[in-house]
Design a protein around this motif. Sequence first.
Motif, PDB file in Angstrom:
ATOM      1  N   UNK A  99       5.026  70.259  35.584  1.00 36.93           N
ATOM      2  CA  UNK A  99       5.805  70.972  34.579  1.00 36.93           C
ATOM      3  C   UNK A  99       7.019  70.138  34.172  1.00 36.93           C
ATOM      4  N   UNK A 148       6.041  67.360  31.930  1.00 37.56           N
ATOM      5  CA  UNK A 148       5.782  67.845  30.570  1.00 37.56           C
ATOM      6  C   UNK A 148       7.088  68.086  29.827  1.00 37.56           C
ATOM      7  N   UNK A 149       8.033  68.720  30.518  1.00 36.05           N
ATOM      8  CA  UNK A 149       9.324  69.007  29.888  1.00 36.05           C
ATOM      9  C   UNK A 149      10.014  67.704  29.491  1.00 36.05           C
ATOM     10  N   UNK A 201       8.724  64.821  28.881  1.00 35.67           N
ATOM     11  CA  UNK A 201       8.012  64.169  27.774  1.00 35.67           C
ATOM     12  C   UNK A 201       8.489  64.724  26.428  1.00 35.67           C
ATOM     13  N   UNK A 202       8.514  66.039  26.337  1.00 36.32           N
ATOM     14  CA  UNK A 202       8.930  66.675  25.095  1.00 36.32           C
ATOM     15  C   UNK A 202      10.416  66.442  24.843  1.00 36.32           C
ATOM     16  N   UNK A 212      11.025  63.031  23.471  1.00 37.91           N
ATOM     17  CA  UNK A 212      10.637  62.973  22.050  1.00 37.91           C
ATOM     18  C   UNK A 212      11.701  63.597  21.170  1.00 37.91           C
ATOM     19  N   UNK A 213      12.194  64.757  21.580  1.00 32.82           N
ATOM     20  CA  UNK A 213      13.225  65.433  20.803  1.00 32.82           C
ATOM     21  C   UNK A 213      14.481  64.582  20.706  1.00 32.82           C
ATOM     22  N   UNK A 242      14.028  61.697  18.338  1.00 31.85           N
ATOM     23  CA  UNK A 242      14.125  62.111  16.936  1.00 31.85           C
ATOM     24  C   UNK A 242      15.568  62.276  16.513  1.00 31.85           C
ATOM     25  N   UNK A 244      14.295  72.959  19.981  1.00 28.01           N
ATOM     26  CA  UNK A 244      13.277  72.717  21.001  1.00 28.01           C
ATOM     27  C   UNK A 244      13.885  72.036  22.221  1.00 28.01           C
ATOM     28  N   UNK A 291      15.570  74.339  24.658  1.00 26.70           N
ATOM     29  CA  UNK A 291      14.591  75.043  25.491  1.00 26.70           C
ATOM     30  C   UNK A 291      14.135  74.139  26.632  1.00 26.70           C
ATOM     31  N   UNK A 292      13.963  72.870  26.320  1.00 22.92           N
ATOM     32  CA  UNK A 292      13.566  71.900  27.356  1.00 22.92           C
ATOM     33  C   UNK A 292      14.635  71.825  28.438  1.00 22.92           C
ATOM     34  N   UNK A 324      14.612  74.965  30.577  1.00 21.19           N
ATOM     35  CA  UNK A 324      13.484  74.994  31.510  1.00 21.19           C
ATOM     36  C   UNK A 324      13.655  73.974  32.630  1.00 21.19           C
TER      37      UNK A 324
END
Lengths: 208, 152
Positions: free
Chosen positions: A116, A119-120, A122-123, A126-127, A130, A147, A150-151, A154
């Motif tokens: 988990x 995954x967090x 990774x996102x 990316x955010x 950007x 987003x 939220x990452x 979490x």
Amino acid sequence: MKKINIKLMIALIGVTLIMVSCGNNSKPNNDAHHQVESMENDLSSHDHGGSTENSDTSTNTGVMNGDLTSVLSNYFTLNESLAKDDASEAAKISEKLVTSLKGFKSTKLSDDEQMEVNDILETAIENAEHISKNARDIGHQREHLISFSEDIKDLIAIIGTSQKLYEVFCPMANNNNGAIWISNKEEISNPYMGTKMPKCGKVQSVIN
Amino acid sequence: MKKWLKKIAIVLVVILVGIQFIPTDVNHQEYIPKTDIRYVYDVPGNVMNILQTSCYDCHSNNTNYPWYSKVQPMRLLMDGHIQEGKEELNFSEFGDYSQRKQNNKLDRISKQVKADEMPLPSYLLLHSNAKLSDDHKQQIINWVETRLKQNE
């Protein structure tokens, strides 16, 4: 001689036209992202008080599975930059965020939790990337902050934190769908609305 | 004056011919992998058509190369677009994304389409059939909304 020159000119013009049109990928003006522009400054419909009356409190047992200090510190600075409408500072701090996220190590997690967290991260990376690449488009940066926050939330939930933190909710962000951000202060400084509406937001949860 | 112009012209021709020999990528996949979004979710046919027509050239493992793609510098520019596009979002490999990433990408698709940031204006110059009508955009937005709710 003349014939060759004319053909060359046509070829040159053709190539230039195509290169110019393909180079026209710069972001369109910010209006598409700034939904707030058309909104009236109606303060009566939502709470700007930043009260903690109805907040939940989630307590951490004190065990931490990694050190989020660097990540969080950069994240808070990012929010401050956006609250000041400073997109270029936001971009710069996001570069640091990418580095601290990539360097983050978690410890003593179960396999599921580790997956988990991966995954967090990774996102989140990316955010952050950007945001760092959009120094001229604060609207786009704020979109990714939705987003990204939220990452962060979490991540904190799994890893834990030694600081007292606040989950703040802004009902107007994200095209009025609402969005959160995590703050280390109770005082409201809205990164989504920036200087237009700095105090918009309500603490909906305390994390410690 | 003319001699000088002639020299520049020759240099340009040499460059134009020279760049034709730059190695190119080939984004081809003859089959549709099981990680394609249509196998991950039950994507309605109308939405799938829109995605394939307007998005798949840059956001999948299979590009339909038009005639001018054989010429440089057009090919270089295209390859750049395709590489960047696939890095950002690859419908062919959607099934490999974590649930979080899938949700994030779905949300991004909806927002980009709504804001007319995608498809790229430069792409639309030469692919007018890929332009999204308001109805197309709404279909995508609606589908994403439904999908995200189901994913919760």
